[in-house]
Design an enzyme around this catalytic site. Structure first.
Site, mmCIF file in Angstrom:
data_model
loop_
_atom_site.group_PDB
_atom_site.id
_atom_site.type_symbol
_atom_site.label_atom_id
_atom_site.label_comp_id
_atom_site.label_asym_id
_atom_site.label_seq_id
_atom_site.Cartn_x
_atom_site.Cartn_y
_atom_site.Cartn_z
ATOM 1 C CE LYS A 1 50.096 43.948 45.013
ATOM 2 N NZ LYS A 1 49.912 44.039 43.576
HETATM 3 N N1 PMP Z 1 44.920 42.671 40.173
HETATM 4 C C1 PMP Z 1 46.260 42.641 40.172
HETATM 5 C C2 PMP Z 1 46.955 41.587 39.382
HETATM 6 C C3 PMP Z 1 46.986 43.596 40.892
HETATM 7 O O1 PMP Z 1 48.324 43.576 40.896
HETATM 8 C C4 PMP Z 1 46.297 44.616 41.600
HETATM 9 C C5 PMP Z 1 47.059 45.674 42.346
HETATM 10 N N2 PMP Z 1 47.335 45.315 43.656
HETATM 11 C C6 PMP Z 1 44.892 44.574 41.599
HETATM 12 C C7 PMP Z 1 44.237 43.603 40.866
HETATM 13 C C8 PMP Z 1 44.108 45.561 42.410
HETATM 14 O O2 PMP Z 1 44.208 45.231 43.777
HETATM 15 P P1 PMP Z 1 44.084 46.329 44.912
HETATM 16 O O3 PMP Z 1 42.800 47.021 44.678
HETATM 17 O O4 PMP Z 1 44.085 45.561 46.184
HETATM 18 O O5 PMP Z 1 45.247 47.228 44.774
#
Ligand code: PMP
Length: 334
Positions: A180
């Site tokens: 991220k």
């Molecule tokens: N893909 C992206 C590009 C994201 O930014 C997110 C949000 N964090 C997700 C998927 C979903 O991830 P998570 O379930 O860990 O929040």
């Protein structure tokens, strides 16, 4: 026959208003330089490396208020911080904190804010050096975090209308999507703004191979011939915590088959159901893509049932998964 309105001027105006609605009041506190400080004291200089080059990583954790228990539960914070530390590792950041330390800072912050409502916690690891020079090595990383009250991230959780983005998802050999990474979110911002300015709620983005990756900030699923399908983690997606939760709930609690495999664009048009999932979006049904109804064009049975068990799980109401929910306030009630 289900009809979908074209993006219209009125729709665009409505969306402009919606974006303004998302402006939030500032937090009272922040975790900064190792302690909780008033938010106004959590400041970095304009020369800070991450501010200039996007060389940071971040997370997003939700806190859910459980009214019956008068308790705030952080949902899977250890998993979020393990991914946060993995993202930091990709950027060669050396952090002195464990996942348990980061959970503790989050608990301290939420207690300071004294939330009695759903909230969202945003941790960031950034290079604090105030220097010119694009690189990852020989820099000093620091962690900050803040928290805000937070409800829904999208307006149409039970029936969003999305499009396919003309932007491509960044590739693992460009900026790894499994981390991220702050700078990579310019890609997400292009995707989201294009979609919303065209009158859609969100967009599905394809990777360099032309397969489906995910949404701008969500993982993506379809139901095809009764089987739930989602792209594998090698398709340039973020390794979502919600995705992991959803796969588990579908398999173990709803008894639905889940397959991780590459997905073609045209499979979406033929799907019975489709949905996005993520910490922010939670589980958002997609009921139309590019003006074509998905399945019946309404919230489908699998997505509906999944939303029910998901919301029970995150609020600590599903005994089996209670360990995912970390209570913020000591004792049963405050
Ligand atoms: N893909 C992206 C590009 C994201 O930014 C997110 C949000 N964090 C997700 C998927 C979903 O991830 P998570 O379930 O860990 O929040």
């Amino acid at each position: 026959m289900v009809r979908y309105d074209s993006p219209s001027a009125a729709n665009l105006l409505r969306r402009g208003a919606l974006e303004e609605d998302l402006t939030v009041t500032l937090p009272n506190f922040a975790f900064f330089k190792g302690r909780i400080v008033p938010y106004s004291e959590a400041k970095v200089g304009v020369l800070t490396h991450t501010f200039n080059y996007g060389t940071g990583v971040f997370g997003g954790v939700r806190g859910y208020w459980n009214t019956e228990e008068e308790q705030l539960f952080l949902f899977r914070p250890y998993d979020h911080y393990q991914r946060f530390l993995e993202s930091a590792k990709l950027l060669l950041m050396e952090l002195p904190h464990s996942d348990a330390d980061l959970v503790q800072f989050t608990l301290d912050l939420c207690r300071a804010e004294d939330f009695r409502t759903d909230c969202y916690i945003r941790p960031i690891s950034y290079f604090a050096d105030e220097i010119i020079g694009v690189r990852l090595h020989g820099l000093n990383a620091a962690v900050t975090m803040m928290a805000i009250p937070f409800g829904s991230y999208v307006e149409n959780e039970e029936g969003s209308h999305v499009t396919f983005s003309s932007w491509r998802r960044i590739d693992d050999n460009m900026i790894p999507a499994r981390g991220k990474i702050s700078g990579a979110y310019v890609n997400s911002a292009f995707i989201k703004t294009d979609a919303q300015r065209a009158g859609f709620d969100e967009a599905i983005v394809l990777n360099q191979d032309g397969h489906i990756a995910e949404g701008s900030a969500e993982n993506f699923f379809i139901v095809r011939k009764g089987v739930v399908c989602t792209p594998p983690i090698t398709e340039n997606i973020l390794e979502g915590i919600t995705r992991r939760t959803v796969i588990m709930l579908l398999r173990d609690d709803l008894g639905v088959e889940v397959v991780e495999r590459p997905l073609d664009r045209t499979e979406v048009y033929l799907a019975e159901e489709a949905f996005f999932c993520g910490t922010g979006v939670q589980i958002a049904a997609i009921t139309a893509v590019d003006h074509c109804p998905i399945g019946s064009g309404f919230l489908g049975p699998i997505t509906k049932e999944l939303r029910r068990v998901y919301f029970d799980t995150v609020r600590g109401r599903f005994a089996k998964y209670r360990d995912f929910c970390v209570p913020v306030y000591p004792g049963k009630s405050r």
